[in-house]
Motif scaffolding. Structure first.
Motif, PDB file in Angstrom:
ATOM      1  N   LEU A 139       0.842  -1.208   0.000  1.00 25.55           N
ATOM      2  CA  LEU A 139       0.000   0.000   0.000  1.00 25.55           C
ATOM      3  C   LEU A 139       0.872   1.253   0.000  1.00 25.55           C
ATOM      4  CD1 LEU A 139      -2.805  -1.020   2.535  1.00 25.55           C
ATOM      5  CD2 LEU A 139      -2.874  -1.109   0.036  1.00 25.55           C
ATOM      6  N   GLU A 140       1.858   1.228  -0.861  1.00 28.36           N
ATOM      7  CA  GLU A 140       2.864   2.291  -0.907  1.00 28.36           C
ATOM      8  C   GLU A 140       2.734   3.096  -2.199  1.00 28.36           C
ATOM      9  OE1 GLU A 140       7.660   2.473  -1.742  1.00 28.36           O
ATOM     10  OE2 GLU A 140       6.837   0.745  -0.682  1.00 28.36           O
ATOM     11  N   SER A 192      -3.143   3.738   3.644  1.00 29.08           N
ATOM     12  CA  SER A 192      -1.780   3.208   3.500  1.00 29.08           C
ATOM     13  C   SER A 192      -1.277   2.547   4.779  1.00 29.08           C
ATOM     14  CB  SER A 192      -0.815   4.330   3.104  1.00 29.08           C
ATOM     15  OG  SER A 192      -1.193   4.908   1.880  1.00 29.08           O
TER      16      SER A 192
END
Length: 322
Positions: free
Chosen positions: A214-215, A254
């Motif tokens: 989730l970057e 994130s």
């Protein structure tokens, strides 16, 4: 020390050598780069026959030089036509004429076969379909739409140009275009194809790495799902991220805690977010607005803390009420 055969190049071209020596020279040229380079250089220096009178009188040599000119033009033209055909081969289904449809389909289907050898594992399982999942033409890069377009365009072009060049080579004069040289060309083409596949592999895995962590989220489109009805809510792009509340929303997504694997929910109330990552990755994420459970289309499940879920509901709920 110069090769002993190099002095025989001109006589070989003019076919003045005895039959056995001609055959020996042909075999020698297959392995001697120095003699082959000399042969190519000699022919290339005579490629201006159309504008100048050649400095050789031998008709055999002149015919070979002309055959080389004609052959090189044919091979180049065929290669360009093949590459162009490959670029548009993914539209073969739109062609109603059987012959042209078959010609266009050939490089596409060959490309599909080659790519499936390396990337068939990328195809989602049947229960992962639907929603905003990107299917693409071949469906081999489901979480990178742009890469799928490139793969279904460039790969058929590489294959089609190879086939076309081989045809052009075979139609050219074999006296100056030895058939055994096709093997060398095929090896070069194979290297180009493998390099291209390596680029696809590296790019897609880089995108998957960002998705898995989730970057690098740089945009998202949010939909609300209520009683199986899906409605667009907001698109958060780079400009919207200048707003602190949307930037924080991205941060919450994130930083969600990974809790394992789960099947992507269908028909469940909540938010569905089509999330874009830097590097081209795109994937849907479902957020249950009651429990804070977050499931990514690739099967990874996360948990959003209650206080952060409350913030998401407040921000997105406010938009919905407006």
């Amino acid at each position: 020390m110069p090769c002993a055969y190099i002095e025989k190049i001109k006589d070989y071209l003019e076919e003045k050598l005895p039959k056995k020596e001609m055959e020996a020279m042909e075999k020698h040229l297959e392995s001697c780069k120095e003699c082959q380079a000399k042969l190519d250089n000699y022919l290339d220096n005579k490629l201006n026959l159309e504008t100048e009178t050649p400095d050789v009188e031998d008709k055999v040599l002149v015919s070979k030089i002309k055959a080389r000119i004609k052959g090189m033009r044919r091979i180049t033209l065929y290669g360009l036509l093949g590459f162009t055909l490959g670029l548009f081969s993914r539209f073969y289904t739109l062609d109603n004429f059987f012959l042209t449809k078959a010609v266009m389909a050939l490089p596409y289907k060959l490309a599909e076969f080659v790519l499936s050898i390396f990337f068939s594992g990328n195809v989602p399982l049947f229960w992962e379909g639907g929603g905003y999942h990107y299917q693409g033409k071949m469906g081999l890069f489901p979480y990178h739409p742009m890469l799928d377009i490139l793969a279904t365009t460039v790969t058929p072009s590489i294959i089609a140009s190879f086939i076309a060049v081989i045809i052009g080579y075979l139609l050219s004069d074999k006296r100056v275009f030895p058939r055994k040289h096709i093997i060398k060309f095929a090896a070069t083409w194979l290297i180009i194809l493998l390099v291209w596949i390596g680029i696809l592999y590296g790019t897609y895995n880089h995108a998957l790495g960002k998705i898995n962590n989730l970057e690098g989220i740089n945009a998202m489109t949010v939909y609300t799902i209520e009683e199986n009805n899906t409605s667009w809510l907001i698109t958060i792009d780079n400009d919207a991220l200048m707003n602190e509340k949307y930037a924080r929303l991205i941060t919450i997504i994130s930083e969600a805690e990974k809790v394992g694997k789960k099947i992507y929910p269908q028909g469940k109330n909540g938010y569905e977010m089509l999330v874009n990552f830097s590097g081209g990755g795109t994937i849907p994420i479902f957020v249950d607005n009651d429990s804070g459970e977050m499931v990514v289309r690739d099967g990874n499940a996360y948990q959003i803390p209650p206080e952060k879920l409350e913030y998401i509901n407040r921000v997105l709920g406010g938009i919905q009420n407006d």
